[in-house]
Design a protein around this motif. Structure first.
Motif, PDB file in Angstrom:
ATOM      1  N   THR A 126       0.843  -1.208   0.000  1.00  0.00           N
ATOM      2  CA  THR A 126       0.000   0.000   0.000  1.00  0.00           C
ATOM      3  C   THR A 126       0.877   1.257   0.000  1.00  0.00           C
ATOM      4  OG1 THR A 126      -0.248  -0.077   2.406  1.00  0.00           O
ATOM      5  CG2 THR A 126      -2.009  -1.089   1.101  1.00  0.00           C
ATOM      6  N   ALA A 129       1.741   1.882  -3.489  1.00  0.00           N
ATOM      7  CA  ALA A 129       0.597   2.487  -4.190  1.00  0.00           C
ATOM      8  C   ALA A 129       0.524   3.988  -3.889  1.00  0.00           C
ATOM      9  CB  ALA A 129      -0.700   1.791  -3.784  1.00  0.00           C
ATOM     10  N   SER A 130       0.722   4.348  -2.627  1.00  0.00           N
ATOM     11  CA  SER A 130       0.676   5.773  -2.248  1.00  0.00           C
ATOM     12  C   SER A 130       1.792   6.544  -2.948  1.00  0.00           C
ATOM     13  CB  SER A 130       0.841   5.940  -0.734  1.00  0.00           C
ATOM     14  OG  SER A 130      -0.173   5.260  -0.057  1.00  0.00           O
ATOM     15  N   GLN A 131       2.961   5.922  -3.016  1.00  0.00           N
ATOM     16  CA  GLN A 131       4.106   6.574  -3.664  1.00  0.00           C
ATOM     17  C   GLN A 131       3.828   6.789  -5.153  1.00  0.00           C
ATOM     18  OE1 GLN A 131       7.802   4.355  -4.520  1.00  0.00           O
ATOM     19  NE2 GLN A 131       8.782   5.702  -3.022  1.00  0.00           N
ATOM     20  N   VAL A 132       3.302   5.756  -5.805  1.00  0.00           N
ATOM     21  CA  VAL A 132       3.026   5.842  -7.242  1.00  0.00           C
ATOM     22  C   VAL A 132       1.962   6.915  -7.517  1.00  0.00           C
ATOM     23  CG1 VAL A 132       2.006   4.579  -9.197  1.00  0.00           C
ATOM     24  CG2 VAL A 132       3.740   3.484  -7.753  1.00  0.00           C
ATOM     25  N   ARG A 133       0.958   6.969  -6.637  1.00  0.00           N
ATOM     26  CA  ARG A 133      -0.118   7.963  -6.824  1.00  0.00           C
ATOM     27  C   ARG A 133       0.322   9.372  -6.447  1.00  0.00           C
ATOM     28  NH1 ARG A 133      -4.542   4.450  -3.667  1.00  0.00           N
ATOM     29  NH2 ARG A 133      -5.229   3.123  -5.380  1.00  0.00           N
ATOM     30  N   SER A 135       0.441  10.464  -3.415  1.00  0.00           N
ATOM     31  CA  SER A 135      -0.328  10.938  -2.251  1.00  0.00           C
ATOM     32  C   SER A 135       0.642  11.119  -1.084  1.00  0.00           C
ATOM     33  CB  SER A 135      -1.419   9.938  -1.882  1.00  0.00           C
ATOM     34  OG  SER A 135      -0.883   8.898  -1.100  1.00  0.00           O
TER      35      SER A 135
END
Ligand SMILES: Cc1ncc(C[n+]2csc(CCOP(=O)(O)OP(=O)(O)O)c2C)c(N)n1
Ligand SMILES: [Mg+2]
Length: 319
Positions: A126, A129-133, A135
Motif C-alpha cells: 500500500t 501504491a501511495s508513492q506511485v499515486r 499521495s
C-alpha cells in the motif's frame, strides 16, 4: 517533542478505551458470547494509541492478530468491532471475519491478520501504491517480536528501504512470541538494530511511556511522509494476559508479570498529565464514566444485532 494538550488527552482517552474494550471482550469470551480465538492487548495500549494519534484519517494501518487496539486507535467504531467479534451482521466485516479479520477501509484499516508477519509486505504494497499515486499517505504496519523473525518481515524491510516507501514498521515487542521468550527466539538484543542492515531508520523506545514513544513515532512518520523512506520503531512493552484467552501462562514468572503491571502505561501517563495540570480528577472520572458507557453500548449493540443470514455466505466472494 511533546504532544499538544489535545493530542495528549486523545491518547489517554484511547488507551482507556482499548483497556476497557479488551476487558469486556475477555468477559464476553469467557461467557461464551464470542466464538473463535481471541488475542488481547491489555498492557500494550500506549503503542497503538500514540502511533495512531499521529496519523491522518487517510493514512493506513496493517494490523496483527493482536489488533483490536490497533483498529480502535485508527478510528474503528467500538460497536462495529464488538459486533464483528460476536459474529453479527452489523460487524465491520458483516460478521464474517472476527478478531483476526477486522477491517474497515473507510478508516484506513487494512485488516488484522492471523498469519504472523504477513501484514508487513501488505503495508509495503500500500505504501508503494501511495508513492506511485503521489499521495502523502503513510502506512503503518504493527508487528510483534516473533514476527520480526519471519521471512516476510525481512522482505518487507528490504523492499521498503530499496524503494524508500512511505511505511513505518512498529514493533510491539511484548517480549514473547506465543510461549517463547525473546531471549530464546533471537540472539540480537534489539529488534530496532535490524533496521541498520537494510539502511533504514530504526529506534527503540519504552513502549509503556507515551512521552518517549510520541517523539520517536512522530519522527518516523514525518520522515516517511516526506521522502525519508521507511523506519522501524521498536516499542518495548508487555501483554498482561495470556497469548490467547485460555492460555494458563505457566511459562513466565509471576514476579515478571507483576513488575510489568506496576509499569501500567495508563497509570504512568495519567501521572504525566496530572503533573502538567492537563487532567483534573473530575475530568478523569468523567472520562472513565463516558468510556464505560461507550463499551456498555457497544456490547449491547453486538448482543442485539442479528446473525448474518445463511444467504449471505457466498456474498463478498471474489473469483
Ligand atoms: C506464519 C505463522 N506462523 C505461526 C503462527 C502461530 N502464531 C500465532 S501468534 C504467534 C506468535 C507471534 O508472536 P509476536 O509476533 O511476538 O506477536 P504477539 O503474539 O506477541 O503479539 C505464532 C507463532 C501464525 N499464526 N502464523
Ligand atoms: Mg510478542
Amino acid at each position: 517533542m511533546e504532544p499538544t494538550r489535545e493530542q495528549a488527552l486523545a491518547i489517554y482517552r484511547m488507551m482507556h478505551l482499548i483497556r476497557r474494550f479488551e476487558e469486556r471482550v475477555a468477559e464476553c469470551f469467557a461467557a461464551g458470547e464470542i466464538p473463535g480465538f481471541i488475542h488481547l492487548s491489555t498492557g500494550q495500549e500506549a503503542v497503538p494509541a500514540t502511533v495512531c494519534a499521529l496519523l491522518a484519517p487517510d493514512d493506513l494501518v496493517a494490523a496483527t492478530h493482536r489488533g483490536h487496539g490497533q483498529c480502535l486507535a485508527k478510528g474503528a467504531e467500538p460497536s462495529r468491532v464488538m459486533a464483528e467479534l460476536f459474529g453479527r451482521a452489523t460487524g465491520c466485516c458483516r460478521g464474517k471475519g472476527g478478531s483476526m479479520h477486522l477491517c474497515d477501509l473507510s478508516r484506513g484499516i487494512l485488516g488484522t491478520n492471523g498469519v504472523v508477519g504477513a501484514n508487513l509486505p501488505i503495508a509495503a504494497g500500500t505504501a508503494l501504491a501511495s508513492q506511485v499515486r503521489g499521495s502523502r499517505q503513510v502506512t503503518v504496519a504493527f508487528f510483534g517480536d516473533g514476527a520480526a523473525n519471519t521471512g516476510a518481515a525481512h522482505e518487507a524491510f528490504n523492499l521498503a528501504s530499496v524503494w524508500r516507501l512511505p511505511v513505518v514498521f512498529v514493533c510491539e515487542n511484548n517480549l514473547y512470541a506465543e510461549f517463547t521468550p525473546q531471549s530464546v527466539h533471537t540472539r540480537a538484543p534489539a529488534i530496532a538494530e535490524r533496521a541498520a542492515a537494510y539502511g533504514m531508520r530504526g529506534v527503540r523506545v519504552d513502549g509503556n511511556e507515551v512521552p518517549a514513544l510520541f517523539p520517536a513515532a512522530a519522527e518516523a512518520i514525518d520522515g516517511a511522509r516526506h521522502g525519508a523512506g521507511p523506519a522501524l520503531v521498536e516499542a518495548v512493552t508487555y501483554r498482561w494476559r495470556g497469548h490467547h484467552e485460555g492460555d494458563p501462562m505457566t511459562y513466565r514468572p509471576r514476579e515478571e508479570a507483576e513488575a510489568w503491571r506496576a509499569r501500567d502505561p495508563i497509570h504512568r501517563f495519567r501521572g504525566w498529565l496530572r503533573e502538567r495540570g492537563l487532567l483534573s480528577e473530575e475530568d478523569d472520572a468523567r472520562l472513565a464514566a463516558e468510556i464505560q458507557a461507550e463499551i456498555d453500548a457497544a456490547t449491547e449493540f453486538a448482543r442485539r444485532s442479528p446473525w448474518p443470514p445463511a444467504a449471505a455466505a457466498l456474498e463478498d466472494v471474489d473469483a
